[in-house]
Write a protein that holds these residues in place. Structure first.
Motif, PDB file in Angstrom:
ATOM      1  N   GLY A 139       0.418   4.792  -6.970  1.00  0.00           N
ATOM      2  CA  GLY A 139       1.299   5.779  -7.854  1.00  0.00           C
ATOM      3  C   GLY A 139       2.087   6.753  -6.746  1.00  0.00           C
ATOM      4  N   ALA A 140       1.413   6.900  -5.874  1.00  0.00           N
ATOM      5  CA  ALA A 140       2.146   8.020  -4.660  1.00  0.00           C
ATOM      6  C   ALA A 140       3.189   7.166  -4.157  1.00  0.00           C
ATOM      7  CB  ALA A 140       1.226   8.293  -3.803  1.00  0.00           C
ATOM      8  N   VAL A 148       9.136   0.570   0.986  1.00  0.00           N
ATOM      9  CA  VAL A 148       7.905   1.402   0.408  1.00  0.00           C
ATOM     10  C   VAL A 148       7.355   0.769  -0.811  1.00  0.00           C
ATOM     11  CG1 VAL A 148       7.205   3.476  -0.464  1.00  0.00           C
ATOM     12  CG2 VAL A 148       8.733   3.573   1.651  1.00  0.00           C
ATOM     13  N   ALA A 149       8.365   0.033  -1.647  1.00  0.00           N
ATOM     14  CA  ALA A 149       7.796  -0.250  -2.972  1.00  0.00           C
ATOM     15  C   ALA A 149       6.996  -1.553  -2.769  1.00  0.00           C
ATOM     16  CB  ALA A 149       9.062  -0.585  -3.735  1.00  0.00           C
ATOM     17  N   THR A 150       7.621  -2.475  -1.452  1.00  0.00           N
ATOM     18  CA  THR A 150       6.897  -3.528  -1.356  1.00  0.00           C
ATOM     19  C   THR A 150       5.403  -3.243  -0.667  1.00  0.00           C
ATOM     20  OG1 THR A 150       8.977  -4.754  -0.541  1.00  0.00           O
ATOM     21  CG2 THR A 150       6.983  -5.703   0.304  1.00  0.00           C
ATOM     22  N   SER A 151       5.214  -2.357  -0.092  1.00  0.00           N
ATOM     23  CA  SER A 151       3.956  -1.702   0.661  1.00  0.00           C
ATOM     24  C   SER A 151       3.056  -1.528  -0.785  1.00  0.00           C
ATOM     25  CB  SER A 151       4.030  -0.691   1.352  1.00  0.00           C
ATOM     26  OG  SER A 151       2.750  -0.199   1.789  1.00  0.00           O
ATOM     27  N   ALA A 190      -3.088  -3.685 -13.739  1.00  0.00           N
ATOM     28  CA  ALA A 190      -1.861  -3.448 -12.643  1.00  0.00           C
ATOM     29  C   ALA A 190      -0.548  -3.128 -13.455  1.00  0.00           C
ATOM     30  CB  ALA A 190      -1.682  -4.562 -11.691  1.00  0.00           C
ATOM     31  N   ALA A 191      -0.572  -3.676 -14.820  1.00  0.00           N
ATOM     32  CA  ALA A 191       0.863  -3.801 -15.336  1.00  0.00           C
ATOM     33  C   ALA A 191       1.673  -2.715 -15.405  1.00  0.00           C
ATOM     34  CB  ALA A 191       0.746  -4.313 -16.781  1.00  0.00           C
ATOM     35  N   PRO A 192       1.305  -1.390 -15.672  1.00  0.00           N
ATOM     36  CA  PRO A 192       2.161  -0.319 -15.834  1.00  0.00           C
ATOM     37  C   PRO A 192       2.725   0.118 -14.511  1.00  0.00           C
ATOM     38  CG  PRO A 192       0.200   0.098 -17.148  1.00  0.00           C
ATOM     39  CD  PRO A 192      -0.005  -1.032 -16.430  1.00  0.00           C
ATOM     40  N   LEU A 193       1.702   0.262 -13.495  1.00  0.00           N
ATOM     41  CA  LEU A 193       2.096   0.660 -12.144  1.00  0.00           C
ATOM     42  C   LEU A 193       2.934  -0.310 -11.381  1.00  0.00           C
ATOM     43  CD1 LEU A 193      -0.699   2.796 -10.663  1.00  0.00           C
ATOM     44  CD2 LEU A 193       1.646   3.426 -11.102  1.00  0.00           C
ATOM     45  N   ARG A 194       2.697  -1.375 -11.624  1.00  0.00           N
ATOM     46  CA  ARG A 194       3.268  -2.672 -10.797  1.00  0.00           C
ATOM     47  C   ARG A 194       4.692  -2.814 -11.496  1.00  0.00           C
ATOM     48  NH1 ARG A 194       1.464  -6.105  -7.551  1.00  0.00           N
ATOM     49  NH2 ARG A 194      -0.694  -5.607  -7.973  1.00  0.00           N
ATOM     50  N   GLY A 195       4.545  -2.658 -12.850  1.00  0.00           N
ATOM     51  CA  GLY A 195       5.880  -2.781 -13.441  1.00  0.00           C
ATOM     52  C   GLY A 195       7.001  -1.705 -13.221  1.00  0.00           C
ATOM     53  N   ARG A 196       6.355  -0.526 -12.993  1.00  0.00           N
ATOM     54  CA  ARG A 196       7.145   0.526 -12.526  1.00  0.00           C
ATOM     55  C   ARG A 196       7.781   0.375 -11.246  1.00  0.00           C
ATOM     56  NH1 ARG A 196       5.316   6.747 -12.607  1.00  0.00           N
ATOM     57  NH2 ARG A 196       6.641   7.829 -11.336  1.00  0.00           N
ATOM     58  N   ARG A 206      12.119  -1.406  -7.212  1.00  0.00           N
ATOM     59  CA  ARG A 206      12.696  -2.309  -6.135  1.00  0.00           C
ATOM     60  C   ARG A 206      13.648  -3.015  -6.437  1.00  0.00           C
ATOM     61  NH1 ARG A 206       8.844  -6.544  -3.110  1.00  0.00           N
ATOM     62  NH2 ARG A 206       9.013  -7.902  -4.871  1.00  0.00           N
ATOM     63  N   ALA A 207      13.754  -3.548  -7.601  1.00  0.00           N
ATOM     64  CA  ALA A 207      14.733  -4.317  -8.198  1.00  0.00           C
ATOM     65  C   ALA A 207      16.309  -3.483  -8.162  1.00  0.00           C
ATOM     66  CB  ALA A 207      14.631  -4.585  -9.632  1.00  0.00           C
TER      67      ALA A 207
END
Length: 761
Positions: free
Chosen positions: A668-669, A689-692, A702-708, A713-714
């Motif tokens: 999240g951070a 940072v998004a990749t990390s 993971a769906a909500p945080l991973r999707g955000r 990144r996109a």
């Protein structure tokens, strides 16, 4: 009372029955002759074609095989398994399917035509049809039958809610809207507490959708009025014992008893293979007043007693006139049928039937029923089979048991007549204590404890977090009613303990309409206990419900400030920190001046820095970072979010056993840091940072945080000209939103994909 040990898993019926028949030295034909069950039916059972025969059929086979008590029980258990195997998990408020249609539905041709014609009329501004009539008249069966015939007219979905109109605690209008909104649009925002605002949100969610909402068993006009869509093509089909004359613009279908012809036809369907004279069927129907529920009870009784004749049942029904006073005058014939069936039960089944109304809630589990009678679950399952066979109960698609309101009323009258006040109080207290203890056990599965540390519940209704979640939702109405009774009984510590055990789980089910009530009860219980620290803690939970569930930010601010006052008086730095964190959250939602929000967040950080509450410390830092973002102090915000990662990943500050919470906090951070870099046009840094964040392997759900994070990144990839990478990330977001049924989010990502250039790296 100690819980009985878990039963062994039953064997499959077919192989077990065959072994028992061979051991008895009987051919299939000989067993058929001895039991009265056809050889074809027995063959179907042994081949696995028929896996769940009726309990009466199983009993006849057991008698013919001369089974021991243990073998008889094993055979009955195998048949029960066949009847329930593969049933879906308990419905949640995001899944409101229609009940199964009655397979032998009979008559009502004119009523069905009128319902279909009314609900197909797309020219009406408001489409609502109300089926009304006395108990047992067949309102629900008719509504479900009509809804299934209208599937093609409402391709966007059909939803069913039992409004529990005549239960002690009927669903509130806001509670009804909350269930509907979450079912139709699972990604909708939290439902406001104010009825006008909730109604407005429902109208926005339902507009333009070709959906049919079936609202069963309404108590009054208020339960229906808010749920009626403001405009087509959505429609409502409702049922109630009352005419609800205060509703305007509603088509009405009042139900009378079946015609004589249809009543006899229903009896014939219920008693297949019996050669009963038409005159006797007519007399049976007359004794049942042509009321479908009474006919079903009488017909099933006749069908399951091979040695009875119709005349035998007629004699029994005719002799029971003295029992009719137990019910209202309009339901005299139904009362006679209930009384006959009740007295045909075994003593143990009668005891269970009259105690079932003690268990609040629309449905009852086998385990709860076992507690009511103080019997092992396996023995209670046999009693429930006996009740279901007499149509005194029916089994839902999720394997639970439901009792018609009229039958519940009849059971309550028998309870008052046949058991002493002391016995009733003892049963009520035993049920309440068991249910709330089980609720605490289920809730503890969601506390951040180390696996295998011994902190997980050793006993209870669930052996995993998934089972605990299913149990808490299926029993939600029941354990909330028990919690309310515990509060009334002055069991304040128990109320606090239950609410405390559930506060972690509430994050997983935030849109349940009872959380505010739960934590209001626990806050009051803490006050009555005279414990400032406890009261501050539960005022914080109450503020959370107002921020997340009710969207009442002013109330959240008041409760956060009151929690701080009490926590300071108690000298509890951690609760002072949480109170200031809730204050910062509420101020941000209210869009108060950013400096005021930042000051509250900084106070929260200061308090938590003096404690070992790393979760609170990380949460307070996130609040500080959000406040800095709101003030456009973006580089400072990045530094704060980086501190969050340090706290969440430090083995001293955050125990390694809490991997899932550490991971969620870290991701999240990092996602917020990536968003700030994107806003500052630092696209390559945003990608890094998004990749990390996406490489974090311990992130659950993971769906909500991973999707955000993928979305951020996109956008950064696109700004860098890497169209191929941007497309891959957006396609991954699309998959996540498809899986979570996020319709609005799915439309957003589809539009983004279409806007991507055709060419690019």
């Amino acid at each position: 009372m100690e819980n009985p040990p878990a039963p062994a898993v039953p064997a499959a019926l077919g192989p077990l029955l065959r072994r028992m028949r061979v051991a008895a030295g009987l051919t299939l034909e000989q067993l058929s002759e001895a039991s009265g069950v056809s050889d074809r039916a027995i063959g179907d059972m042994e081949r696995g074609v028929s896996r769940g025969p009726r309990a009466s059929t199983v009993a006849a086979l057991a008698d013919a095989l001369r089974l021991t008590a243990g073998d008889r029980h094993a055979l009955a258990a195998a048949a029960r398994l066949g009847r329930t195997k593969g049933l879906p998990r308990a419905d949640t408020y995001t899944d409101l399917p229609l009940p199964r249609a009655v397979p032998d539905f009979t008559g009502r041709t004119a009523e069905l035509r009128r319902i279909r014609d009314s609900l197909r009329d797309a020219g009406r501004r408001r489409r609502c049809l109300l089926i009304s009539g006395p108990p047992g008249i067949g309102k629900t069966s008719l509504a479900v039958q009509a809804a299934r015939q209208l599937t093609g007219e409402f391709p966007d979905g059909q939803y069913f809610i039992d409004l529990q109109g005549f239960a002690p605690d009927p669903l509130s209008p806001v509670g009804i809207l909350a269930r509907l909104i979450r079912a139709v649009d699972p990604q909708a925002s939290a439902v406001p507490q104010q009825l006008s605002e909730a109604t407005e949100l429902w109208h926005r969610v339902s507009v333009g959708r070709r959906i049919l909402v079936v609202l069963d068993n309404a108590a009054d006009e208020d339960q229906l009025r808010a749920a009626i869509p403001d405009d087509g093509p959505a429609a409502v089909l409702a049922t109630s014992r009352r005419m609800l004359r205060g509703l305007d613009g509603v088509d009405r279908v009042p139900l009378a008893p079946l015609s004589g012809t249809d009543a006899v036809a229903l009896l014939e369907q219920l008693t297949p293979g019996r050669r009963t004279a038409a005159a006797e069927l007519r007399q049976l129907a007359d004794l049942c007043a042509n009321v479908p529920l009474a006919i079903r009870v009488a017909g099933n009784r006749l069908a399951t007693r091979s040695r009875w004749t119709a005349a035998d049942l007629i004699t029994r029904l005719s002799a029971d006139d003295r029992r009719l006073d137990a019910l209202t005058a309009g339901d005299l014939r139904v009362g006679a049928a209930f009384a006959v069936s009740y007295h045909q039960l075994s003593p143990a089944a009668r005891r269970l039937f009259r105690r079932l109304p003690i268990a609040a809630g629309a449905t009852t589990s086998t385990e709860a029923a076992a507690v009511l009678v103080g019997q092992p679950a396996d023995d209670t399952a046999d009693l429930l089979d006996e009740l279901a066979e007499l149509s005194l109960l029916d089994q839902t698609s999720t394997g639970r048991f439901r009792c018609h309101d009229l039958l519940r009323s009849y059971g309550e009258s028998r309870l008052r007549q046949e058991e002493s006040p002391a016995e009733i109080r003892a049963a009520e207290q035993r049920w309440r204590q068991w249910l709330l203890t089980a609720t605490v056990g289920a809730g503890r599965w969601f506390e951040p404890a180390a696996p295998g540390s011994g902190d997980r519940p050793a006993t209870g209704p669930a052996q995993s977090a998934d089972e605990a979640e299913a149990w808490l939702q299926a029993e939600g109405d029941s354990w909330f009613a028990a919690l309310t009774e515990a509060a009334r009984a002055g069991e304040h510590q128990l109320v606090v303990d239950v609410a405390e055990s559930l506060h972690w789980y509430s994050d997983r089910w935030p849109h349940w309409h009872r959380w505010h009530d739960v934590f209001a009860l626990s806050t009051e219980a803490a006050r009555l206990l005279g414990d400032d620290r406890l009261q501050a803690t539960h005022l914080g939970y109450l503020a959370w419900t107002e921020l997340v569930c009710l969207v009442d930010h002013e109330a959240a601010l008041r409760h956060a400030d009151e929690a701080f006052r009490l926590a300071r008086r108690a000298g509890d730095l951690s609760q002072m920190g949480w109170a200031r964190d809730y204050r910062a959250w509420a101020l941000g939602a209210l869009k108060r001046p950013g400096e005021e929000q930042l000051a509250a967040a900084q106070e929260s950080v200061g308090f938590f820095s003096e404690t070992d509450d790393w979760i609170g410390h990380a949460q307070a830092l996130i609040g500080q970072g959000i406040a800095l973002q709101g003030l456009d102090r973006l580089d400072e915000a990045i530094q704060v979010f980086e501190h969050v990662v340090t706290v969440a990943q430090g083995p001293v500050t955050a125990p390694v056993e809490w991997a899932s919470i550490r991971a969620a906090t870290t991701v999240g951070a990092l996602c917020r840091i990536a968003e700030i870099h994107l806003r500052l046009d630092r696209w390559a840094t945003a990608v890094r940072v998004a990749t990390s964040a996406l490489e974090c392997s311990d992130l659950p759900d993971a769906a909500p945080l991973r999707g955000r994070t993928l979305w951020v990144r996109a956008q950064a990839h696109q700004q860098l000209g890497d169209v191929r990478a941007a497309r891959a990330d957006l396609e991954a977001v699309r998959d996540l939103r498809t899986a979570s049924k996020d319709a609005a989010g799915l439309r957003e990502v589809e539009e983004k994909l279409r806007a991507l250039p055709v060419t690019g790296r």
